[in-house]
Design an enzyme around this catalytic site. Structure first.
Site, mmCIF file in Angstrom:
data_model
loop_
_atom_site.group_PDB
_atom_site.id
_atom_site.type_symbol
_atom_site.label_atom_id
_atom_site.label_comp_id
_atom_site.label_asym_id
_atom_site.label_seq_id
_atom_site.Cartn_x
_atom_site.Cartn_y
_atom_site.Cartn_z
ATOM 1 N N CYS A 293 0.870 -1.176 0.000
ATOM 2 C CA CYS A 293 0.000 0.000 0.000
ATOM 3 C C CYS A 293 0.904 1.223 0.000
ATOM 4 C CB CYS A 293 -0.899 -0.004 1.232
ATOM 5 S SG CYS A 293 -1.998 1.436 1.340
ATOM 6 N N CYS B 178 -5.115 6.245 -4.371
ATOM 7 C CA CYS B 178 -4.464 4.938 -4.266
ATOM 8 C C CYS B 178 -3.017 5.113 -4.698
ATOM 9 C CB CYS B 178 -5.171 3.910 -5.152
ATOM 10 S SG CYS B 178 -4.371 2.285 -5.166
ATOM 11 N N HIS C 62 -2.708 -4.267 -10.758
ATOM 12 C CA HIS C 62 -3.502 -3.150 -11.277
ATOM 13 C C HIS C 62 -3.766 -3.327 -12.760
ATOM 14 C CE1 HIS C 62 -3.349 -0.347 -7.822
ATOM 15 N NE2 HIS C 62 -2.242 -1.022 -7.541
ATOM 16 N N GLY D 217 -1.875 2.548 -7.145
ATOM 17 C CA GLY D 217 -2.619 2.825 -8.370
ATOM 18 C C GLY D 217 -2.041 3.990 -9.143
ATOM 19 N N GLU E 157 -10.459 -0.035 -5.743
ATOM 20 C CA GLU E 157 -9.528 -0.950 -5.088
ATOM 21 C C GLU E 157 -10.218 -2.267 -4.756
ATOM 22 O OE1 GLU E 157 -6.538 0.095 -2.181
ATOM 23 O OE2 GLU E 157 -7.281 2.153 -2.225
#
Length: 272
Positions: A70, A215, A157, A218, A206
């Site tokens: 993350c 994100c 992703h 992302g 997500e």
């Protein structure tokens, strides 16, 4: 125990420090989902002891699934440790590897997310495809999206390039993409509008959390996918719903650097 509500560019977290505990944290998914009903957050972050870094960070999505990486959460946890006196450089161990974070001028933190993984098996995909432009599409209520770029930044992703991200039914499309069988471990769905080669407007659905204000991984994936497609340079501002992030895909070592703001929203009581 005490925990903190904290966010990075609107990406919301609960951060708990369990480094004084002798064993790894185990939390029932139902309990995490119950906390998500009480506090609006995207991920739960728990710091634990690490033999090779300042801390090990365990990460759960708000639906209770544990995940590997993350970006904004790493920045938020590192910033909190910096504020508590740990210095201006923090090494955080995660399931995706050791990530190095550093303080930047102002109220921002950068984190080295390492190199992107770009092979189809690394995403992973159910079958071999060119990850620059996947042979894939989905359609919801007559709206068709297709040929995303695929990037693994510690989590998978799929980045779709669109003309007008504001007009898309992102929540319905994102849900369809997340659970498509071509992504056996599910996937985060990004919807990127190229404003110019150094500026990308991005919205991200997500996996396990839904539509999020920002994100970090992302944003990294969007820049990498856009550069591979010839749509952007190696540095770009990423405008998310919750704020501005900056991403650089360094040419010298292939590492992706994520920079952005952090905001501490106060203390809560959490029973781990």
């Amino acid at each position: 125990m005490k925990a903190r509500l904290i966010n990075g560019a609107g990406n919301a977290f609960i951060l708990a420090d369990a480094r004084d505990r002798p064993s790894p944290t185990r939390i029932d998914a139902a309990r995490i989902r119950a906390w998500a009903q009480r506090w609006a957050f995207d991920q739960l972050l728990v710091l634990e002891k690490s033999g090779r870094a300042d801390a090990f960070m365990r990460i759960w999505n708000s639906d209770g699934d544990e995940v590997g990486a993350c970006g904004n959460g790493t920045r938020a946890a590192a910033w909190r440790m910096m504020e508590d006196g740990a210095g201006d450089r923090i090494a955080l161990d995660t399931a995706a590897g050791v990530l190095l974070a550093s303080r930047t001028p102002g109220h921002e933190v950068s984190v080295d997310m390492g190199p992107p993984r770009l092979d189809w098996r690394d995403i992973p995909l159910a079958r071999e495809m060119d990850t620059v432009s996947l042979d894939f599409y989905t359609e919801v209520d007559g709206v068709r999206i297709e040929n995303p770029g695929a990037v693994n930044m510690g989590n998978p992703h799929a980045v779709f390039f669109v003309r007008d991200v504001e007009s898309l039914p992102v929540e319905r499309l994102g849900r369809e993409v997340e659970y498509d069988p071509v992504f056996p471990e599910r996937v985060n769905a990004g919807f990127a509008q190229i404003l110019d080669p150094a500026h990308i407007r991005l919205r991200v659905w997500e996996r396990g959390a839904g539509l999020t204000p920002a994100c970090g991984t992302g944003a990294c994936a969007a820049l990498v996918a856009a550069h591979r497609r010839g749509l952007a340079g190696r540095r770009a501002s990423i405008t998310a719903d919750g704020g501005e992030l900056f991403v650089e895909w360094r040419e010298n070592d292939g590492h992706v650097i994520l920079t952005g703001p952090v905001e501490d929203q106060g203390e809560i009581e959490l029973d781990l």
